[in-house]
Design a protein around this motif. Structure first.
Motif, PDB file in Angstrom:
ATOM      1  N   PHE A 137       1.213  -3.155  -1.395  1.00  0.00           N
ATOM      2  CA  PHE A 137      -0.103  -3.430  -0.841  1.00  0.00           C
ATOM      3  C   PHE A 137      -0.709  -2.230  -0.131  1.00  0.00           C
ATOM      4  CE2 PHE A 137       1.166  -7.882  -1.394  1.00  0.00           C
ATOM      5  CZ  PHE A 137       0.064  -8.312  -2.098  1.00  0.00           C
ATOM      6  N   LYS A 138       0.103  -1.415   0.501  1.00  0.00           N
ATOM      7  CA  LYS A 138      -0.438  -0.220   1.165  1.00  0.00           C
ATOM      8  C   LYS A 138      -1.079   0.707   0.141  1.00  0.00           C
ATOM      9  CE  LYS A 138       2.715  -0.275   5.052  1.00  0.00           C
ATOM     10  NZ  LYS A 138       3.781   0.408   5.771  1.00  0.00           N
ATOM     11  N   PHE A 139      -0.417   0.913  -0.980  1.00  0.00           N
ATOM     12  CA  PHE A 139      -0.971   1.783  -2.012  1.00  0.00           C
ATOM     13  C   PHE A 139      -2.175   1.143  -2.693  1.00  0.00           C
ATOM     14  CE2 PHE A 139       3.396   3.665  -2.043  1.00  0.00           C
ATOM     15  CZ  PHE A 139       3.007   4.907  -1.577  1.00  0.00           C
ATOM     16  N   LEU A 140      -2.146  -0.158  -2.869  1.00  0.00           N
ATOM     17  CA  LEU A 140      -3.276  -0.836  -3.481  1.00  0.00           C
ATOM     18  C   LEU A 140      -4.510  -0.743  -2.587  1.00  0.00           C
ATOM     19  CD1 LEU A 140      -4.257  -2.384  -5.937  1.00  0.00           C
ATOM     20  CD2 LEU A 140      -3.513  -4.490  -4.821  1.00  0.00           C
ATOM     21  N   TYR A 141      -4.315  -0.855  -1.275  1.00  0.00           N
ATOM     22  CA  TYR A 141      -5.433  -0.686  -0.343  1.00  0.00           C
ATOM     23  C   TYR A 141      -6.027   0.721  -0.468  1.00  0.00           C
ATOM     24  CZ  TYR A 141      -4.134  -4.954   2.200  1.00  0.00           C
ATOM     25  OH  TYR A 141      -3.859  -6.247   2.554  1.00  0.00           O
ATOM     26  N   ILE A 142      -5.179   1.717  -0.542  1.00  0.00           N
ATOM     27  CA  ILE A 142      -5.649   3.101  -0.659  1.00  0.00           C
ATOM     28  C   ILE A 142      -6.377   3.300  -1.987  1.00  0.00           C
ATOM     29  CG2 ILE A 142      -4.950   5.525  -0.738  1.00  0.00           C
ATOM     30  CD1 ILE A 142      -2.560   4.708   1.076  1.00  0.00           C
ATOM     31  N   LEU A 143      -5.850   2.714  -3.055  1.00  0.00           N
ATOM     32  CA  LEU A 143      -6.500   2.824  -4.363  1.00  0.00           C
ATOM     33  C   LEU A 143      -7.888   2.181  -4.328  1.00  0.00           C
ATOM     34  CD1 LEU A 143      -6.261   3.680  -7.343  1.00  0.00           C
ATOM     35  CD2 LEU A 143      -5.275   1.428  -7.806  1.00  0.00           C
ATOM     36  N   ILE A 144      -7.993   1.012  -3.727  1.00  0.00           N
ATOM     37  CA  ILE A 144      -9.287   0.333  -3.617  1.00  0.00           C
ATOM     38  C   ILE A 144     -10.246   1.170  -2.774  1.00  0.00           C
ATOM     39  CG2 ILE A 144     -10.442  -1.691  -2.622  1.00  0.00           C
ATOM     40  CD1 ILE A 144      -8.011  -3.351  -3.590  1.00  0.00           C
ATOM     41  N   LEU A 145      -9.769   1.780  -1.707  1.00  0.00           N
ATOM     42  CA  LEU A 145     -10.609   2.649  -0.877  1.00  0.00           C
ATOM     43  C   LEU A 145     -11.086   3.865  -1.667  1.00  0.00           C
ATOM     44  CD1 LEU A 145     -11.815   3.358   1.902  1.00  0.00           C
ATOM     45  CD2 LEU A 145      -9.661   4.539   2.400  1.00  0.00           C
ATOM     46  N   SER A 146     -10.197   4.492  -2.411  1.00  0.00           N
ATOM     47  CA  SER A 146     -10.547   5.657  -3.223  1.00  0.00           C
ATOM     48  C   SER A 146     -11.601   5.305  -4.271  1.00  0.00           C
ATOM     49  CB  SER A 146      -9.289   6.207  -3.904  1.00  0.00           C
ATOM     50  OG  SER A 146      -9.611   7.230  -4.812  1.00  0.00           O
ATOM     51  N   ILE A 147     -11.418   4.180  -4.925  1.00  0.00           N
ATOM     52  CA  ILE A 147     -12.383   3.732  -5.927  1.00  0.00           C
ATOM     53  C   ILE A 147     -13.727   3.419  -5.262  1.00  0.00           C
ATOM     54  CG2 ILE A 147     -12.917   1.854  -7.537  1.00  0.00           C
ATOM     55  CD1 ILE A 147      -9.853   1.753  -8.131  1.00  0.00           C
ATOM     56  N   SER A 148     -13.690   2.797  -4.096  1.00  0.00           N
ATOM     57  CA  SER A 148     -14.926   2.466  -3.378  1.00  0.00           C
ATOM     58  C   SER A 148     -15.688   3.727  -2.971  1.00  0.00           C
ATOM     59  CB  SER A 148     -14.619   1.630  -2.138  1.00  0.00           C
ATOM     60  OG  SER A 148     -13.997   0.424  -2.507  1.00  0.00           O
ATOM     61  N   ILE A 149     -14.985   4.740  -2.530  1.00  0.00           N
ATOM     62  CA  ILE A 149     -15.628   6.013  -2.173  1.00  0.00           C
ATOM     63  C   ILE A 149     -16.282   6.624  -3.405  1.00  0.00           C
ATOM     64  CG2 ILE A 149     -15.163   8.400  -1.470  1.00  0.00           C
ATOM     65  CD1 ILE A 149     -13.071   7.189   0.502  1.00  0.00           C
ATOM     66  N   ASN A 150     -15.586   6.578  -4.528  1.00  0.00           N
ATOM     67  CA  ASN A 150     -16.153   7.127  -5.756  1.00  0.00           C
ATOM     68  C   ASN A 150     -17.385   6.329  -6.188  1.00  0.00           C
ATOM     69  OD1 ASN A 150     -16.495   8.783  -7.965  1.00  0.00           O
ATOM     70  ND2 ASN A 150     -14.441   8.493  -8.740  1.00  0.00           N
TER      71      ASN A 150
ATOM     72  N   ILE B 168      -9.109  -5.673  -7.567  1.00  0.00           N
ATOM     73  CA  ILE B 168      -9.281  -6.900  -6.780  1.00  0.00           C
ATOM     74  C   ILE B 168      -8.589  -8.072  -7.473  1.00  0.00           C
ATOM     75  CG2 ILE B 168     -10.998  -8.598  -6.008  1.00  0.00           C
ATOM     76  CD1 ILE B 168     -12.814  -6.183  -5.354  1.00  0.00           C
ATOM     77  N   TYR B 169      -8.673  -8.128  -8.792  1.00  0.00           N
ATOM     78  CA  TYR B 169      -7.972  -9.170  -9.543  1.00  0.00           C
ATOM     79  C   TYR B 169      -6.457  -9.056  -9.329  1.00  0.00           C
ATOM     80  CZ  TYR B 169      -6.211 -11.987 -13.352  1.00  0.00           C
ATOM     81  OH  TYR B 169      -5.533 -12.914 -14.085  1.00  0.00           O
ATOM     82  N   ILE B 170      -5.926  -7.841  -9.394  1.00  0.00           N
ATOM     83  CA  ILE B 170      -4.494  -7.631  -9.158  1.00  0.00           C
ATOM     84  C   ILE B 170      -4.128  -8.069  -7.748  1.00  0.00           C
ATOM     85  CG2 ILE B 170      -2.714  -5.850  -8.848  1.00  0.00           C
ATOM     86  CD1 ILE B 170      -4.055  -4.323 -11.163  1.00  0.00           C
ATOM     87  N   PHE B 171      -4.932  -7.675  -6.784  1.00  0.00           N
ATOM     88  CA  PHE B 171      -4.669  -8.024  -5.388  1.00  0.00           C
ATOM     89  C   PHE B 171      -4.640  -9.539  -5.205  1.00  0.00           C
ATOM     90  CE2 PHE B 171      -6.127  -8.916  -1.071  1.00  0.00           C
ATOM     91  CZ  PHE B 171      -5.174  -8.215  -0.340  1.00  0.00           C
ATOM     92  N   ARG B 172      -5.640 -10.225  -5.745  1.00  0.00           N
ATOM     93  CA  ARG B 172      -5.688 -11.687  -5.616  1.00  0.00           C
ATOM     94  C   ARG B 172      -4.527 -12.352  -6.334  1.00  0.00           C
ATOM     95  NH1 ARG B 172     -11.571 -14.202  -5.914  1.00  0.00           N
ATOM     96  NH2 ARG B 172     -11.869 -14.059  -3.683  1.00  0.00           N
TER      97      ARG B 172
ATOM     98  N   GLN C 277      -1.479 -11.931  -4.221  1.00  0.00           N
ATOM     99  CA  GLN C 277      -1.566 -12.796  -3.040  1.00  0.00           C
ATOM    100  C   GLN C 277      -1.187 -14.230  -3.398  1.00  0.00           C
ATOM    101  OE1 GLN C 277      -1.309 -11.572  -0.272  1.00  0.00           O
ATOM    102  NE2 GLN C 277      -3.286 -11.223   0.713  1.00  0.00           N
ATOM    103  N   ARG C 278      -1.677 -14.700  -4.552  1.00  0.00           N
ATOM    104  CA  ARG C 278      -1.350 -16.060  -4.997  1.00  0.00           C
ATOM    105  C   ARG C 278       0.138 -16.225  -5.256  1.00  0.00           C
ATOM    106  NH1 ARG C 278      -5.609 -16.144  -9.273  1.00  0.00           N
ATOM    107  NH2 ARG C 278      -7.440 -15.916  -7.993  1.00  0.00           N
ATOM    108  N   GLN C 279       0.742 -15.210  -5.875  1.00  0.00           N
ATOM    109  CA  GLN C 279       2.173 -15.275  -6.193  1.00  0.00           C
ATOM    110  C   GLN C 279       3.007 -15.216  -4.917  1.00  0.00           C
ATOM    111  OE1 GLN C 279       3.173 -12.320  -9.087  1.00  0.00           O
ATOM    112  NE2 GLN C 279       2.071 -13.357 -10.736  1.00  0.00           N
ATOM    113  N   LYS C 280       2.512 -14.547  -3.900  1.00  0.00           N
ATOM    114  CA  LYS C 280       3.224 -14.452  -2.618  1.00  0.00           C
ATOM    115  C   LYS C 280       3.281 -15.810  -1.924  1.00  0.00           C
ATOM    116  CE  LYS C 280       3.360 -10.591   0.523  1.00  0.00           C
ATOM    117  NZ  LYS C 280       2.571  -9.708   1.341  1.00  0.00           N
TER     118      LYS C 280
END
Length: 159
Positions: free
Chosen positions: A62-75, A148-152, A155-158
């Motif tokens: 999740f830490k890396f996924l958050y960073i990836l989402i942030l990087s994509i959002s900046i782009n 976001i789909y991967i993240f959700r 989260q559901r599987q957790k």
């Protein structure tokens, strides 16, 4: 069945293809790339590093996924701004202009040669009828939806 590992690998390959394509267009075909075009490449390099960790390291997922989402959002923000400049919604800033100060005649000559190509509002290359910054915006919006789909899904599987 949906495989997160395969999705990361596909995103990794797509990022490499995008970077290879833009460098080929710039250096192989000799198409001018403005400063914003060059700035939009930086998150792709960061994405490659993050995707490498996501492919091999499941512990800090999740830490890396958050960073990836942030990087994509900046782009997305940078490419949205670039598209806005191309469409004359926003005005060009200092980022888009050539330096006015020159140290020697060689620098002055280089600037004068680039004068006709300078600026972020001039679209010098189109693919499928769209500027590369527009394609970048659409691509990163797609990446964001996938992440976001991967993240959700995770989260559901957790729970």
């Amino acid at each position: 069945m949906f495989s997160i590992g395969k999705t990361y690998k596909i995103l990794f390959v797509i990022n490499i293809l995008i970077l290879s394509t833009v460098y080929y267009i710039e250096y192989g075909m000799g198409v001018y790339a403005c400063n914003l075009c060059k700035y939009q490449r930086i998150p792709y390099f960061l994405n490659l590093i993050i995707l490498t960790f996501l492919i091999f390291d499941k512990i800090k997922f999740f830490k890396f996924l958050y960073i990836l989402i942030l990087s994509i959002s900046i782009n997305i923000l940078v490419s949205f701004y670039h598209v806005g400049i191309e469409q004359k919604i926003f005005s060009e800033t200092e980022v888009c202009s050539i330096k006015k100060n020159t140290n020697n005649t060689s620098d002055l000559l280089k600037q004068l040669e680039k004068q006709g190509m300078s600026g972020c509002s001039k679209v010098t290359f189109r693919l499928f009828g769209l500027s590369l910054s527009t394609l970048n915006l659409l691509t990163n919006l797609s990446f964001l939806v996938i992440c976001i789909y991967i993240f959700r899904n995770e989260q559901r599987q957790k729970n």
